[in-house]
Write a protein that holds these residues in place. Structure first.
Motif, PDB file in Angstrom:
ATOM      1  N   MET A   1       0.920  -1.162  -0.096  1.00 45.42           N
ATOM      2  CA  MET A   1       0.061  -0.113   0.029  1.00 45.42           C
ATOM      3  C   MET A   1       0.788   1.311  -0.015  1.00 45.42           C
ATOM      4  O   MET A   1       0.437   2.231   0.491  1.00 45.42           O
ATOM      5  CB  MET A   1      -1.074  -0.069   1.111  1.00 45.42           C
ATOM      6  N   GLU A   2       1.901   1.106  -0.539  1.00 43.04           N
ATOM      7  CA  GLU A   2       2.981   2.267  -0.770  1.00 43.04           C
ATOM      8  C   GLU A   2       3.394   2.416  -2.096  1.00 43.04           C
ATOM      9  O   GLU A   2       3.193   1.490  -3.036  1.00 43.04           O
ATOM     10  CB  GLU A   2       4.315   1.957  -0.209  1.00 43.04           C
ATOM     11  N   TYR A   3       3.572   3.704  -2.696  1.00 41.21           N
ATOM     12  CA  TYR A   3       4.077   4.070  -4.091  1.00 41.21           C
ATOM     13  C   TYR A   3       5.501   4.359  -3.994  1.00 41.21           C
ATOM     14  O   TYR A   3       5.929   4.946  -3.136  1.00 41.21           O
ATOM     15  CB  TYR A   3       3.238   5.230  -4.516  1.00 41.21           C
ATOM     16  N   PHE A   4       6.042   3.478  -4.959  1.00 40.64           N
ATOM     17  CA  PHE A   4       7.602   3.525  -5.033  1.00 40.64           C
ATOM     18  C   PHE A   4       7.937   3.803  -6.634  1.00 40.64           C
ATOM     19  O   PHE A   4       7.209   3.110  -7.307  1.00 40.64           O
ATOM     20  CB  PHE A   4       8.354   2.352  -4.445  1.00 40.64           C
ATOM     21  N   HIS A   5       8.705   4.760  -6.866  1.00 38.62           N
ATOM     22  CA  HIS A   5       8.999   4.831  -8.317  1.00 38.62           C
ATOM     23  C   HIS A   5       9.871   3.608  -8.643  1.00 38.62           C
ATOM     24  O   HIS A   5      10.473   2.665  -7.810  1.00 38.62           O
ATOM     25  CB  HIS A   5       9.871   6.082  -8.455  1.00 38.62           C
ATOM     26  N   GLY A   6      10.040   3.062  -9.640  1.00 39.12           N
ATOM     27  CA  GLY A   6      10.844   2.007 -10.315  1.00 39.12           C
ATOM     28  C   GLY A   6      12.004   1.970  -9.894  1.00 39.12           C
ATOM     29  O   GLY A   6      12.722   1.116  -9.496  1.00 39.12           O
ATOM     30  N   ALA A   7      12.697   3.145  -9.937  1.00 41.49           N
ATOM     31  CA  ALA A   7      14.134   3.257  -9.877  1.00 41.49           C
ATOM     32  C   ALA A   7      14.334   3.103  -8.391  1.00 41.49           C
ATOM     33  O   ALA A   7      15.174   2.744  -7.806  1.00 41.49           O
ATOM     34  CB  ALA A   7      14.754   4.799 -10.497  1.00 41.49           C
ATOM     35  N   LYS A  81       2.294  -5.460   7.898  1.00 36.06           N
ATOM     36  CA  LYS A  81       3.348  -7.152   8.267  1.00 36.06           C
ATOM     37  C   LYS A  81       3.986  -6.971   6.798  1.00 36.06           C
ATOM     38  O   LYS A  81       5.101  -7.675   6.975  1.00 36.06           O
ATOM     39  CB  LYS A  81       2.048  -7.933   8.446  1.00 36.06           C
ATOM     40  N   ALA A  82       3.375  -7.053   5.699  1.00 33.62           N
ATOM     41  CA  ALA A  82       4.254  -7.218   4.619  1.00 33.62           C
ATOM     42  C   ALA A  82       5.492  -6.418   4.529  1.00 33.62           C
ATOM     43  O   ALA A  82       6.645  -6.673   4.188  1.00 33.62           O
ATOM     44  CB  ALA A  82       3.399  -7.055   3.347  1.00 33.62           C
ATOM     45  N   ARG A  83       5.156  -4.874   4.796  1.00 32.68           N
ATOM     46  CA  ARG A  83       6.354  -3.916   4.655  1.00 32.68           C
ATOM     47  C   ARG A  83       7.436  -4.412   5.745  1.00 32.68           C
ATOM     48  O   ARG A  83       8.683  -4.201   5.299  1.00 32.68           O
ATOM     49  CB  ARG A  83       5.701  -2.499   5.157  1.00 32.68           C
ATOM     50  N   ALA A 100       2.460   7.767   6.968  1.00 31.09           N
ATOM     51  CA  ALA A 100       2.151   7.785   8.339  1.00 31.09           C
ATOM     52  C   ALA A 100       0.430   7.396   8.623  1.00 31.09           C
ATOM     53  O   ALA A 100       0.244   6.759   9.611  1.00 31.09           O
ATOM     54  CB  ALA A 100       1.964   9.281   8.546  1.00 31.09           C
ATOM     55  N   ALA A 101      -0.302   7.474   7.473  1.00 33.21           N
ATOM     56  CA  ALA A 101      -1.515   6.971   7.683  1.00 33.21           C
ATOM     57  C   ALA A 101      -1.634   5.657   7.613  1.00 33.21           C
ATOM     58  O   ALA A 101      -2.608   4.948   8.205  1.00 33.21           O
ATOM     59  CB  ALA A 101      -2.509   7.583   6.592  1.00 33.21           C
ATOM     60  N   LEU A 102      -0.718   4.792   7.258  1.00 36.71           N
ATOM     61  CA  LEU A 102      -0.852   3.384   7.016  1.00 36.71           C
ATOM     62  C   LEU A 102      -1.111   2.689   8.589  1.00 36.71           C
ATOM     63  O   LEU A 102      -2.039   2.025   8.778  1.00 36.71           O
ATOM     64  CB  LEU A 102       0.361   2.713   6.217  1.00 36.71           C
ATOM     65  N   LYS A 103       0.045   3.027   9.497  1.00 36.51           N
ATOM     66  CA  LYS A 103      -0.288   2.336  10.677  1.00 36.51           C
ATOM     67  C   LYS A 103      -1.382   2.940  11.521  1.00 36.51           C
ATOM     68  O   LYS A 103      -2.020   2.198  12.511  1.00 36.51           O
ATOM     69  CB  LYS A 103       0.950   2.755  11.637  1.00 36.51           C
ATOM     70  N   VAL A 104      -1.788   4.264  11.224  1.00 36.88           N
ATOM     71  CA  VAL A 104      -3.221   4.716  11.794  1.00 36.88           C
ATOM     72  C   VAL A 104      -4.285   4.062  11.424  1.00 36.88           C
ATOM     73  O   VAL A 104      -5.109   3.328  12.287  1.00 36.88           O
ATOM     74  CB  VAL A 104      -3.187   6.281  11.555  1.00 36.88           C
ATOM     75  N   TRP A 105      -4.346   3.774  10.167  1.00 39.32           N
ATOM     76  CA  TRP A 105      -5.662   2.787   9.536  1.00 39.32           C
ATOM     77  C   TRP A 105      -5.411   1.392  10.248  1.00 39.32           C
ATOM     78  O   TRP A 105      -6.359   0.935  10.342  1.00 39.32           O
ATOM     79  CB  TRP A 105      -5.595   2.813   8.424  1.00 39.32           C
ATOM     80  N   ALA A 106      -4.348   0.951  10.277  1.00 36.95           N
ATOM     81  CA  ALA A 106      -3.868  -0.415  10.632  1.00 36.95           C
ATOM     82  C   ALA A 106      -4.648  -0.579  12.161  1.00 36.95           C
ATOM     83  O   ALA A 106      -4.618  -1.731  12.606  1.00 36.95           O
ATOM     84  CB  ALA A 106      -2.571  -0.940  10.380  1.00 36.95           C
ATOM     85  N   THR A 107      -4.106   0.281  13.050  1.00 36.15           N
ATOM     86  CA  THR A 107      -4.588   0.027  14.430  1.00 36.15           C
ATOM     87  C   THR A 107      -5.483   0.916  14.797  1.00 36.15           C
ATOM     88  O   THR A 107      -5.895   0.851  16.244  1.00 36.15           O
ATOM     89  CB  THR A 107      -3.366   0.482  15.073  1.00 36.15           C
ATOM     90  N   ALA A 108      -6.379   1.590  14.056  1.00 44.45           N
ATOM     91  CA  ALA A 108      -7.569   2.322  14.615  1.00 44.45           C
ATOM     92  C   ALA A 108      -8.574   1.640  15.283  1.00 44.45           C
ATOM     93  O   ALA A 108      -8.745   0.359  14.882  1.00 44.45           O
ATOM     94  CB  ALA A 108      -8.137   2.909  13.255  1.00 44.45           C
ATOM     95  N   ALA A 109      -8.993   2.108  16.323  1.00 45.34           N
ATOM     96  CA  ALA A 109     -10.331   1.480  17.098  1.00 45.34           C
ATOM     97  C   ALA A 109     -11.376   1.450  16.218  1.00 45.34           C
ATOM     98  O   ALA A 109     -11.953   2.585  15.426  1.00 45.34           O
ATOM     99  CB  ALA A 109     -10.585   2.274  18.459  1.00 45.34           C
TER     100      ALA A 109
END
Length: 110
Positions: A1-7, A81-83, A100-109
């Motif tokens: 769930m992250e964007y990375f440029h190919g390089a 977990k994959a990261r 930053a948002a990824l862990k917030v969404w993953a652990t949100a109540a």
């Protein structure tokens, strides 16, 4: 769930060993193959849409409310977990910062 440029992916994986993608566009090709060439930009955009479309379809199929929120939370947690696993495969000494948002969404109540 992250964007990375190919390089950037190529650098992180030490210019070899990037994972394969099995979306309908990539068909098993490695993710670090995208460059700034016009054809690669089009292919990378198509890969991005194919990847997100899968998640969007699953979310739309879930009932609105707690079921959909739980599915999104679970998808984010799987990405966390994959990261952790993937970053150990990177040959670069310094991993990029987490979204930053990824862990917030993953652990949100709920």
């Amino acid at each position: 769930m992250e964007y990375f440029h190919g390089a950037q992916l190529a650098h992180l994986y030490g210019w070899g060993g990037a994972p394969q993608c099995h979306c309908g566009i990539c068909n098993g090709q490695h993710l670090a193959r995208f460059s700034d060439s016009p054809d690669d930009v089009v292919a990378a955009n198509r890969h991005n849409v194919a990847t997100w479309l899968r998640w969007a379809e699953a979310l739309q199929a879930a009932r609105p409310g707690s079921e959909r929120r739980r599915l999104w939370k679970d998808q984010c947690w799987e990405a966390v977990k994959a990261r952790e696993t993937i970053s150990r495969q990177w040959r670069s000494a310094q991993s990029p910062t987490w979204p930053a948002a990824l862990k917030v969404w993953a652990t949100a109540a709920d």
